[in-house]
Write a protein that holds these residues in place. Structure first.
Motif, PDB file in Angstrom:
ATOM      1  N   GLN A 236      -6.760  -7.059   0.027  1.00 38.58           N
ATOM      2  CA  GLN A 236      -5.993  -6.630   1.198  1.00 38.58           C
ATOM      3  C   GLN A 236      -4.865  -7.627   1.503  1.00 38.58           C
ATOM      4  O   GLN A 236      -3.738  -7.242   1.796  1.00 38.58           O
ATOM      5  CB  GLN A 236      -6.900  -6.479   2.434  1.00 38.58           C
ATOM      6  CG  GLN A 236      -6.161  -5.820   3.601  1.00 38.58           C
ATOM      7  CD  GLN A 236      -6.950  -5.805   4.911  1.00 38.58           C
ATOM      8  OE1 GLN A 236      -8.021  -6.407   5.029  1.00 38.58           O
ATOM      9  NE2 GLN A 236      -6.411  -5.120   5.897  1.00 38.58           N
ATOM     10  N   ALA A 237      -5.188  -8.914   1.416  1.00 35.70           N
ATOM     11  CA  ALA A 237      -4.179  -9.947   1.676  1.00 35.70           C
ATOM     12  C   ALA A 237      -3.153  -9.986   0.548  1.00 35.70           C
ATOM     13  O   ALA A 237      -1.949 -10.111   0.791  1.00 35.70           O
ATOM     14  CB  ALA A 237      -4.845 -11.307   1.841  1.00 35.70           C
ATOM     15  N   ILE A 238      -3.620  -9.877  -0.688  1.00 35.95           N
ATOM     16  CA  ILE A 238      -2.705  -9.917  -1.836  1.00 35.95           C
ATOM     17  C   ILE A 238      -1.704  -8.764  -1.736  1.00 35.95           C
ATOM     18  O   ILE A 238      -0.490  -8.961  -1.837  1.00 35.95           O
ATOM     19  CB  ILE A 238      -3.491  -9.834  -3.169  1.00 35.95           C
ATOM     20  CG1 ILE A 238      -4.346 -11.101  -3.354  1.00 35.95           C
ATOM     21  CG2 ILE A 238      -2.539  -9.634  -4.351  1.00 35.95           C
ATOM     22  CD1 ILE A 238      -5.364 -11.004  -4.489  1.00 35.95           C
ATOM     23  N   MET A 239      -2.208  -7.560  -1.495  1.00 40.88           N
ATOM     24  CA  MET A 239      -1.311  -6.401  -1.421  1.00 40.88           C
ATOM     25  C   MET A 239      -0.406  -6.468  -0.194  1.00 40.88           C
ATOM     26  O   MET A 239       0.743  -6.040  -0.245  1.00 40.88           O
ATOM     27  CB  MET A 239      -2.114  -5.096  -1.437  1.00 40.88           C
ATOM     28  CG  MET A 239      -2.624  -4.701  -2.811  1.00 40.88           C
ATOM     29  SD  MET A 239      -1.290  -4.543  -4.044  1.00 40.88           S
ATOM     30  CE  MET A 239      -0.585  -2.954  -3.589  1.00 40.88           C
ATOM     31  N   ASN A 240      -0.909  -7.026   0.911  1.00 47.70           N
ATOM     32  CA  ASN A 240      -0.073  -7.187   2.109  1.00 47.70           C
ATOM     33  C   ASN A 240       1.170  -8.022   1.790  1.00 47.70           C
ATOM     34  O   ASN A 240       2.294  -7.656   2.137  1.00 47.70           O
ATOM     35  CB  ASN A 240      -0.913  -7.831   3.225  1.00 47.70           C
ATOM     36  CG  ASN A 240      -0.099  -8.231   4.436  1.00 47.70           C
ATOM     37  OD1 ASN A 240       0.389  -9.354   4.505  1.00 47.70           O
ATOM     38  ND2 ASN A 240       0.083  -7.321   5.380  1.00 47.70           N
ATOM     39  N   ARG A 241       0.982  -9.139   1.073  1.00 48.65           N
ATOM     40  CA  ARG A 241       2.124 -10.003   0.741  1.00 48.65           C
ATOM     41  C   ARG A 241       3.015  -9.360  -0.315  1.00 48.65           C
ATOM     42  O   ARG A 241       4.242  -9.425  -0.242  1.00 48.65           O
ATOM     43  CB  ARG A 241       1.650 -11.371   0.210  1.00 48.65           C
ATOM     44  CG  ARG A 241       0.656 -12.132   1.091  1.00 48.65           C
ATOM     45  CD  ARG A 241       1.089 -12.267   2.532  1.00 48.65           C
ATOM     46  NE  ARG A 241       0.249 -13.237   3.237  1.00 48.65           N
ATOM     47  CZ  ARG A 241      -0.919 -12.955   3.822  1.00 48.65           C
ATOM     48  NH1 ARG A 241      -1.406 -11.717   3.804  1.00 48.65           N
ATOM     49  NH2 ARG A 241      -1.601 -13.913   4.442  1.00 48.65           N
ATOM     50  N   LEU A 242       2.388  -8.726  -1.304  1.00 41.12           N
ATOM     51  CA  LEU A 242       3.152  -8.121  -2.396  1.00 41.12           C
ATOM     52  C   LEU A 242       4.021  -6.973  -1.872  1.00 41.12           C
ATOM     53  O   LEU A 242       5.195  -6.843  -2.238  1.00 41.12           O
ATOM     54  CB  LEU A 242       2.169  -7.623  -3.463  1.00 41.12           C
ATOM     55  CG  LEU A 242       2.721  -7.298  -4.846  1.00 41.12           C
ATOM     56  CD1 LEU A 242       3.428  -8.492  -5.462  1.00 41.12           C
ATOM     57  CD2 LEU A 242       1.585  -6.830  -5.764  1.00 41.12           C
TER      58      LEU A 242
ATOM     59  N   ILE B 249      -5.425 -14.579  -8.633  1.00 43.52           N
ATOM     60  CA  ILE B 249      -4.215 -13.811  -8.344  1.00 43.52           C
ATOM     61  C   ILE B 249      -3.569 -14.316  -7.049  1.00 43.52           C
ATOM     62  O   ILE B 249      -2.365 -14.551  -6.987  1.00 43.52           O
ATOM     63  CB  ILE B 249      -4.550 -12.307  -8.256  1.00 43.52           C
ATOM     64  CG1 ILE B 249      -5.013 -11.818  -9.643  1.00 43.52           C
ATOM     65  CG2 ILE B 249      -3.361 -11.504  -7.755  1.00 43.52           C
ATOM     66  CD1 ILE B 249      -5.602 -10.427  -9.663  1.00 43.52           C
ATOM     67  N   ALA B 250      -4.398 -14.521  -6.022  1.00 48.39           N
ATOM     68  CA  ALA B 250      -3.891 -15.044  -4.743  1.00 48.39           C
ATOM     69  C   ALA B 250      -3.198 -16.393  -4.958  1.00 48.39           C
ATOM     70  O   ALA B 250      -2.115 -16.645  -4.424  1.00 48.39           O
ATOM     71  CB  ALA B 250      -5.045 -15.206  -3.746  1.00 48.39           C
TER      72      ALA B 250
END
Ligand code: AMP
Ligand code: MG
Length: 350
Positions: free
Chosen positions: A333-339, A302-303
């Protein structure tokens, strides 16, 4: 300016590419190159003039500092002061790799690189092309992501060409990158160290090495919009596709049904819609709308595809994008931060 594009072939001919690229860096020019996180836009980070060109090429605000990239430990000693015991441990564990550390800067580092701050961000990338370019250039290379400011970060050479052709001297084409999200950033000038930007190196991984971390208050979900992030770049609307993006969070099947309904509603109004789905949920949606970014079984997939999918919708002229949400644990956490940034904080919670 013509942008010279050279493709790496994993043969002895690559040597010439690095020599030419290093000459451009040393002459104060701009070279885009692959790293393990995303493509970087590099310039001589010890030269005010050279690093200044990065801001112009990207349309980047001048208060948004750059990360300096080094190839070895001596590189760090030339630019950073007060390297703590905890920093040593993190470097031991995660360098070379996708972790950026903030230190007090040495006076040789130009303020144009640090956005006027007394601190400097440093990373030692693991990608062989990045390492070779830095070694041959014999300087610290200042390199933000090689996209026009505000657009999704480039994870393929074609993305760099879309944004940067004609604005930079050279692009080293190393194919698709491995991770696809920018580095984790940790501020080492405070104790406990503070997470400024989540990335591939997750909080549990960091805490296992140095104990407790603080979180930048702006990363907290309940943070008020006026809480100013300590990493100046994190305050800008980032990673944004041209379409309006909405995240729908909730139990998976329920969220998918709501997304399908919202997309259908927009489609009937005549808009071009897109859906960001996963292997697990694709069957809920209309075939032509859906882009599968990976499987929930393996968040790395996903990332790796997130930014490319956002760019793909741009190409298609998509006007409304709906995305499923992901867990906020570990890499999530990183994926949702960018999304969430890409969505301009537009989230529907069921
Ligand atoms: P990019 O290279 O495009 O991934 O952006 C670099 C990020 O690092 C931005 O969010 C910057 O604000 C952040 N950064 C760079 N230098 C510093 C610093 N000295 N202190 C805090 N954040 C920094
Ligand atoms: Mg960036």
């Amino acid at each position: 300016m013509d942008t010279w594009i050279r493709k790496l072939t994993a043969s002895p001919e690559d040597e010439d590419i690095y020599i030419q690229a290093a000459q451009i860096i040393c002459r104060g020019g701009l070279v885009a190159f692959p790293t393990e996180t995303v493509y970087g836009l590099g310039a001589d980070g010890m030269s005010e003039d050279a690093a200044g060109k990065i801001y112009a090429a990207k349309g980047r605000p001048s208060d948004n500092p750059l990360i300096l990239h080094i190839a070895d430990r001596e590189g760090l000693d030339r630019i950073a002061d007060k390297v703590t015991e905890k920093a040593e441990k993190l470097m031991q564990s995660f360098w070379p790799g996708p972790l950026t550390l903030i230190f007090e800067k040495k006076k040789e580092v130009p303020y144009c690189v640090t956005g006027g701050l007394e601190t400097v961000a440093v990373r030692m990338p693991s990608h062989p092309a990045a390492r070779e370019l830095i070694r041959k250039s014999q300087t610290a290379i200042a390199a933000p992501s090689a996209n026009v400011s505000g657009r999704p970060s480039p994870t393929r050479a074609e993305h760099v060409i879309e944004d940067m052709a004609g604005r930079i001297d050279m692009l080293i084409d190393g194919g698709s990158v491995g991770i696809g999200l920018e580095s984790t950033i940790v501020d080492m000038t405070v104790d406990p160290p503070m997470l400024l930007r989540p990335g591939y190196v997750t909080v549990p991984m960091l805490e296992q090495v140095v104990g407790e971390l603080q979180m930048d208050p702006s990363l907290m979900e309940e943070a008020a919009p006026d809480v100013k992030p300590k990493a100046p770049g994190m305050k800008y609307r980032h990673y944004a596709p041209k379409a309006e993006l909405t995240i729908v969070e909730g139990e998976l099947a329920e969220a998918a049904e709501e997304i399908a309904r919202l997309a259908e509603e927009k489609r009937r109004q005549g808009y071009r819609t897109g859906i960001i789905a996963t292997e697990e949920t694709r069957r809920f949606y209309h075939e032509e709308d859906v882009r599968v970014i990976g499987t929930r079984q393996d968040e790395e997939t996903i990332a790796r595809h997130l930014f490319a999918v956002l760019r793909e919708f741009d190409e298609l002229g998509t006007q409304y994008i709906f995305s499923e949400a992901f867990s906020q644990q570990d890499l999530g956490q990183a994926i949702m931060n960018r999304l969430i940034k890409a969505a301009g904080h537009q989230i529907i919670r069921l």
